[in-house]
Design a protein around this motif. Sequence first.
Motif, PDB file in Angstrom:
ATOM      1  N   CYS A 498       0.835  -1.209   0.000  1.00 59.30           N
ATOM      2  CA  CYS A 498       0.000   0.000   0.000  1.00 59.30           C
ATOM      3  C   CYS A 498       0.867   1.255   0.000  1.00 59.30           C
ATOM      4  N   ILE A 499       1.845   1.310   0.863  1.00 66.80           N
ATOM      5  CA  ILE A 499       2.715   2.489   0.952  1.00 66.80           C
ATOM      6  C   ILE A 499       3.542   2.639  -0.325  1.00 66.80           C
ATOM      7  N   SER A 500       3.961   1.524  -0.926  1.00 63.76           N
ATOM      8  CA  SER A 500       4.742   1.581  -2.164  1.00 63.76           C
ATOM      9  C   SER A 500       3.932   2.209  -3.294  1.00 63.76           C
ATOM     10  N   CYS A 501       2.669   1.848  -3.411  1.00 65.32           N
ATOM     11  CA  CYS A 501       1.813   2.426  -4.455  1.00 65.32           C
ATOM     12  C   CYS A 501       1.591   3.915  -4.225  1.00 65.32           C
ATOM     13  N   ILE A 502       1.351   4.297  -2.985  1.00 69.64           N
ATOM     14  CA  ILE A 502       1.155   5.720  -2.677  1.00 69.64           C
ATOM     15  C   ILE A 502       2.445   6.492  -2.910  1.00 69.64           C
ATOM     16  N   LEU A 503       3.578   5.834  -2.638  1.00 71.42           N
ATOM     17  CA  LEU A 503       4.862   6.473  -2.900  1.00 71.42           C
ATOM     18  C   LEU A 503       5.015   6.788  -4.388  1.00 71.42           C
ATOM     19  N   MET A 504       4.622   5.873  -5.253  1.00 65.83           N
ATOM     20  CA  MET A 504       4.698   6.108  -6.687  1.00 65.83           C
ATOM     21  C   MET A 504       3.769   7.240  -7.121  1.00 65.83           C
TER      22      MET A 504
END
Length: 756
Positions: A498-504
């Motif tokens: 989840c955090i990786s997608c928001i980071l992108m």
Amino acid sequence: MALVALLIPCFVISFDVTHSCQNDDNFVGASSPGDIVIGGLFAVHGKMLHPEEYPMRPVIQNCAGFEIQVFLQTLAMMHAIEMINNSTLLSGIKLGYEIYDTCAEVTKAMGAALRFLAKFNASKDTVEYKCNYSDYIPRIKAVIGSSYSEIAMAVSRLLNLQLIPLVSHASSAEILSDKIRFPSFLRTVPSDFYQTRAMARLIHRSGWNWIGLIATDDDYGRSALESFGIQAMANNVCIAFKEMLPAYLSDGTINAKVNQALEKIVQETRLLEELKKVTFSDNEKEVHFDAKGDLNMGYDVLLWKEISGHMVITEIAEYDLQEDDFIFKDEEKEMEFLNLKTVKSTCSRNCRPGQMKKVSASPHTCCYECVNCPEDHYTNQTDMDYCFLCNNKTHWSPVNSTTCYKKTVEYLSWNDWFAILLIILSGLGVVLIFAISTIFTRNLATPVVKASGGLTVCYVILLCHFFIFASTGFFIGEPREFKCKTRQAFFGISFALCISCILMKSLKILLAFSFDPKLQNFLKCLYKPVPIVVTCTGIQVVICTFWVIFRSPFVEQNFFIRRVIILECNEGSIVAFGVMLGYIAALAFICFIFAFKGRKLPENYNEAKFITFGMLIYFIAWITFIPVYTTTFGKYRPAVEITVILISNYGILCCTFLPKCYIILYKQETNTKSAFLKIIYNYSSKSAGCLTVSQISLESNCTTPQYPITNSCCKAEKTSVNGNCHFEVSKHSLIRENIPPKNTAGTISRKRLSSI
């Protein structure tokens, strides 16, 4: 009877005050010749007088204190021997006797013992010293007496030289049972070991524990006192005081059955062995000597009662040596015995179950205080010296407890009120996810949804949020191996994705609105959505895999809480747990930095501001989690982590999607392509400010009119025709040709805005 009547006045006159012997004949109290001579030692006088002359001489002193009862025992021995001689029991054999008055004094008894050891039919009373007395025939074959254990000890040691049996009717010292030191000693009374044990049992059965002792100051009295002290201690009886009386007082009742043993003697040889085999009946009970030379007889328990001013003595029970118990003739006697408990003789009150005795400053163990057993200790009987410890792992007990209680097994169950609340919150989160998915699906073509990265990215993020809400179910219910190994990994990987997608998304927004060429080139090189998401999530997968393989979580019983056993998951490795959470925090921090950089973007694109706020909620929740989790014990410890997971998940979900849902549902006029382009154009103009356009080629091949552009008169609309950008400017026609670059003051050079 005529013989007895004639002898009584003679012995009374003779023994009232005896004088020191002048020759061997008057040393003997009474004698009668025979083929087998039996010796007798009786304390006809109670004491021996002190010498009046000085200096003292080695002579036997006078005696005083005539004892009529002992004198009658002497006559009984003489009478028994005469009856045997007048019967056919020992045909052709005549029994004789030599009886001496010991005056209850060891010295005089030893003198008589020396005469017993003299050789049979010798002209003089001399004792021969030999290494082997097997062929030596003493003048006396056996000795009856003495009444005092101290005398019996001394005389028996002398008689041991020739193994002459010494049969006592009253010497009951416990030491005389030692057949190594007294091999030829026999007695017709039980050992003081049984007497003192019977007395201690009687006192204990009567409920007494605070008594005084009176004993004679001699070997017998001191030995009995020591034996009773041991027995009293074993029965929790305390001795308040001890009083020693002068020795050789009249000792009252005497049991005289020694003469019956003589009726079984049939020959001179092996007399000691034959005596040990003697058996006879007494009130239908077989009586015999045991291996220690003691008679297997018990004691009569006599009760002294004062009735109408007179002392009445009644027999209420018999003490059995073998059974170590009291035998009652009838129920009335037993009740009379039990009524002795009404007589109180205790130093302290009885301690109830749940209490123990605490010895006070008194030297006596029977004087104590009753104190309650502490926690996790108990007593189930009265007057316990100490409290028993409960098994702290499986049982517990309160203060003053009489038993241990089994600990209940607890965990965060599904029917617990707090667990139900957390389940409801997780369920509401799932409902919210489905509602957002529905809204985004129905408005797929709107700029807001496109600006959010498209439906695919939104679905991936929403699916991660769904998994995070679902992972809370692994923290509730009875812990199992599968649950313990799965719950942290499931939550950690879902949160990392989840955090990786928001980071992108944060990186993409920052790239789209960056006007710094160097920064934009760096962000273009860095922006690789799929590889970055896979790499960031894959690192978390590796961390969780190593954790599960090498230090896997497991089910554990926590016994440190007093009344319950907490069934919980042990994380296996706190380091691995910390690394997993720390990695998520690192991703969140990077996401926070990127989002913070883009916080001033156009309003419709200002997703970064809400991402920043969501990350702040995450940090606040998990920073609070650390001290709360480490200080929480019991079944609600998993609930702490569930609460933090819900707070952080709700925070990120709401900050990421609810503002967009609000625009889609309630501000539809701003969710149009023209409105978005206008906002972008205004932001671009505002960002350009006072900058002037330089003569440089535009990267996007986009031609812009070289007119001053003001915020008040411009409308921008982007069309895609051969890659060119078209702008409508007030009162100017659209120019669709490449214009050579010129340095014109007051004009603005703009790059093509990337589609987001």
